[in-house]
Design an enzyme around this catalytic site. Structure first.
Site, short mmCIF file in Angstrom:
data_model
loop_
_atom_site.label_atom_id
_atom_site.label_comp_id
_atom_site.label_asym_id
_atom_site.label_seq_id
_atom_site.Cartn_x
_atom_site.Cartn_y
_atom_site.Cartn_z
N SER A 161 6.10 100.55 -52.45
CA SER A 161 5.91 100.42 -50.97
C SER A 161 6.33 98.99 -50.42
CB SER A 161 4.37 100.67 -50.95
OG SER A 161 3.67 99.58 -51.69
N ASP A 206 -2.77 95.66 -44.69
CA ASP A 206 -3.96 96.23 -45.20
C ASP A 206 -4.38 95.55 -46.49
OD1 ASP A 206 -1.99 96.96 -47.24
OD2 ASP A 206 -1.66 98.96 -46.48
N HIS A 221 -0.84 95.13 -48.80
CA HIS A 221 0.57 94.73 -48.09
C HIS A 221 0.39 93.60 -46.97
CE1 HIS A 221 0.88 99.14 -49.25
NE2 HIS A 221 1.88 98.43 -49.81
#
Lengths: 363, 279
Positions: free
Chosen positions: A49, A338, A341
């Site tokens: 991600s 978040d 990240h």
């Protein structure tokens, strides 16, 4: 020989100067790059991600973020599926190399042929070196990403021909970013490997998988591969909450696993670099600079380090970071966007650090 | 004696015959195919003022404390997202429970996550001034559910009710025919820690009784008095299980315990794991 001729003749020098000037005019930061780096034709990214620009959007998984508040500071508020408020490292690297502003997802339905020529991203959020990691979260495994890359090569040959394709493949920069989800999700949160492997043997599994992946990239034509190590995964807000005790400290066992993996990965990549001919395979340390930002966040201009900008910031990631939650008013004050990240600002600092330190070894 | 022996012999003969045909397969197991219905899920949230109790150690980015209702909303969003990822054909509708009645928040069953988000935005606690004291009555909820369940069945679907209940002392009441089991009831019960002023155990027992009384399939009841959002999320993910595919709740073993650890593994600090309530 051809390059030497180009550089030795006055006309060649002039042409090169014009090219460099044009690139410099477009991107100021490019002035710091050595000559070879300014002629990189494409960036190709694989992994998880940290670099997924939206490949997960149309697969059946909860690990996706093509909805607000993700992308709050991206293209005027466009939630493309990047796990960030703004640009992710692959975007920033393509920008700094002067190739393009964004590195699109290979699975983007709006992808154009011209996008393919300058590079795409095959990464899938929550993927990892352990094949079990993407199975747990129903995302694209690294081997699936290689299949996509093979398909990409076929498409590229159809667009620019075989000769140009081979040039692009051998001169492009390849980014491999994985390992976080293996350690945090598969090993510690899901306990999926804990009966078969202790931390030293599990990190061996990860390194072997990483090595095989890089070899396969090499077989497919890659010659300049940057493999990012694991970050201090015990310090991301969600793992502080889950494994940091009452005071939500960095989880030391997670970070120990990351450091152990990193030291093994570095040695393995050095070995590959020696054994595979005509290639630059470089281990990129992101653990140290990110840990420094986390530990000295105020010195770097941040106000909040142990919570993300989204929601409570202690747990929310992917579908839990959604329009129902409030977000902080200014993401640039936060180290994390978040609970997992970093924000674009942190990524930008890391990318600048990485390029300054490693660019000479890649080109 | 002779009858028993004969039956055993026949079984042995059949077993040998099967083994003759399939070499290498000493044991065979097959699942009979069965149709699993798409679900209509009616999510009902108790909006008694106790749903505004603050969760532990959680504040939003604006400094406002996270309430039980805030966590319930996020748990519902997580549930619907996950459920639709499993099967996009499931549908969801939303209602609230207060003392006097059950009210629709969103009456039409929808498969869109946007519909869920819109419902969560308008969901709010009832103010204490408009509330009359007394026991909440689940009968109205059950009537609504039974009515919707008949419509679901006509479409080959099954109806499930998920009730989020927030009161630590007030036991709900209900009157319902014993033989009418048109839907399945799940309960997620959030309460204060037991103390001299409350008795969540009695409330829990009453909810279990109601659940067993009305449920068509195995209904689950989960509870938490810890005030932690992530425990609520974990419980809600257990409710993802399809009613037609469930084992009875006391056999649910999530998260699975690590039965045996290799000796070389460093002793791990006990991570927070929520105990599963058993009926």
């Amino acid at each position: 020989m051809s390059l030497m001729q180009l550089t030795s003749s006055p006309v060649g020098s002039l042409v090169r100067f014009i090219v460099i000037f044009a690139l410099w005019y477009r991107t100021m930061a490019l002035a710091k790059l050595p000559p070879n780096a300014s002629s990189v034709p494409a960036v190709l990214a694989f992994g998880d991600s940290i670099v997924d620009p939206g490949n997960n959007n149309n697969i059946k998984t909860l690990i996706k973020c093509n909805f607000p508040p993700y992308g709050k500071d991206f293209q005027g508020g466009n939630p493309t599926g990047r796990f960030c408020n703004g640009k992710i490292p692959s975007d920033l690297i393509a920008e700094q190399l002067g190739i393009k502003e964004y590195l699109p997802a290979y699975l983007d339905p709006n992808l154009k042929s011209s996008d393919l020529v300058t590079g795409v991203c095959f990464a899938s959020g929550a993927s990892g070196y352990d094949p079990l990691t993407p199975k747990i979260t129903s995302v694209l495994s690294l081997s699936t990403q290689l299949d996509m890359f093979r398909e990409y090569i076929g498409k590229l040959k159809g667009i620019v021909g075989e000769s140009r394709t081979n040039y692009i493949l051998s001169n492009s920069l390849y980014l491999v970013v994985a390992g976080s989800d293996d350690i945090a999700n598969t090993y510690f949160v899901a306990h999926a490997r804990i009966l078969q492997y202790d931390i030293p043997s599990y990190t061996d599994l990860m390194v072997n998988s990483a090595s095989n992946f890089v070899k396969e990239l090499y077989n497919l034509g890659a010659r300049r591969v940057a493999v990012l190590g694991a970050p201090p995964i015990g310090c991301v807000p969600s793992q502080r909450t889950l494994a940091g005790g009452l005071t939500r400290k960095c989880s030391e066992k997670y970070n120990y696993a990351a450091r152990l993996f990193n030291s093994k990965l570095s040695k393995e990549l050095d070995s590959l670099g020696h054994n595979l001919s005509d290639t630059r395979i470089v281990y990129i340390d992101v653990y140290t600079p990110l840990l420094d930002i986390i530990e000295n966040y105020q010195k770097y201009g941040y106000k909040v380090m142990d919570r993300g900008c989204c929601g409570t910031g202690k747990l929310e990631v992917a579908v839990l970071c959604n329009p129902l939650d409030a977000t902080c008013s200014n993401a640039s004050e936060y180290v994390f966007w978040d609970s997992y990240h970093p924000t674009e600002g942190v990524y930008r600092k890391l990318v600048n650090y990485v390029l300054e330190k490693y660019i000479d070894r890649l080109f | 004696m002779r009858l028993v022996l004969r039956r055993n012999q026949q079984s042995a003969i059949r077993s040998e015959r099967d083994m003759e045909g399939i070499e290498g397969n000493s044991s065979r197991y097959s699942l009979k195919p069965s149709r699993i219905c798409n679900e209509d899920v009616l999510i009902c949230v108790d909006v008694d003022p106790q749903c505004l109790v603050e969760m532990k150690g959680a504040t939003g980015p604006n400094g406002r404390p996270l309430t039980r209702l805030d966590s319930i909303k996020q748990a519902i969003v997580l549930f619907v997202n996950a459920k639709l990822t499993i099967n996009p054909e499931h549908r969801f509708a939303f209602a609230t429970l207060s003392n006097t009645l059950v009210s629709w928040v969103r009456k039409e069953f929808s498969s869109e996550i946007e519909s869920t988000l819109a419902a969560m935005r308008v969901l709010s606690a009832s103010s204490s001034s408009s509330t009359t004291a007394g026991q909440p009555d689940l009968t109205h909820l059950f009537r609504l559910a039974a009515h919707e369940a008949k419509k679901s069945r006509l479409q080959g679907r099954i109806l499930r009710v998920i009730l989020f209940y927030c009161r630590s002392s007030e036991r709900p009441k209900h009157q319902w025919p014993v033989n009418q089991k048109l839907f399945t009831l799940d309960v997620m019960y959030l309460h204060d820690k037991p103390g001299p002023d409350n008795c969540p155990q009695e409330v829990y027992d009453t909810l279990v009784e109601a659940l067993e009384h009305v449920s068509e399939y195995e209904g689950y009841i989960l509870e938490s008095g810890q005030g932690l959002a992530r425990v609520l999320f974990r419980h809600v993910l257990i409710l993802l299980s399809h009613p037609q595919q469930r084992c009875i709740q006391e056999y649910v073993d999530i998260p699975k315990s690590i039965a045996k650890k290799p000796p070389q593994v460093e002793p791990m600090a006990t991570e927070d794991s929520a105990p599963i309530s058993s009926q």
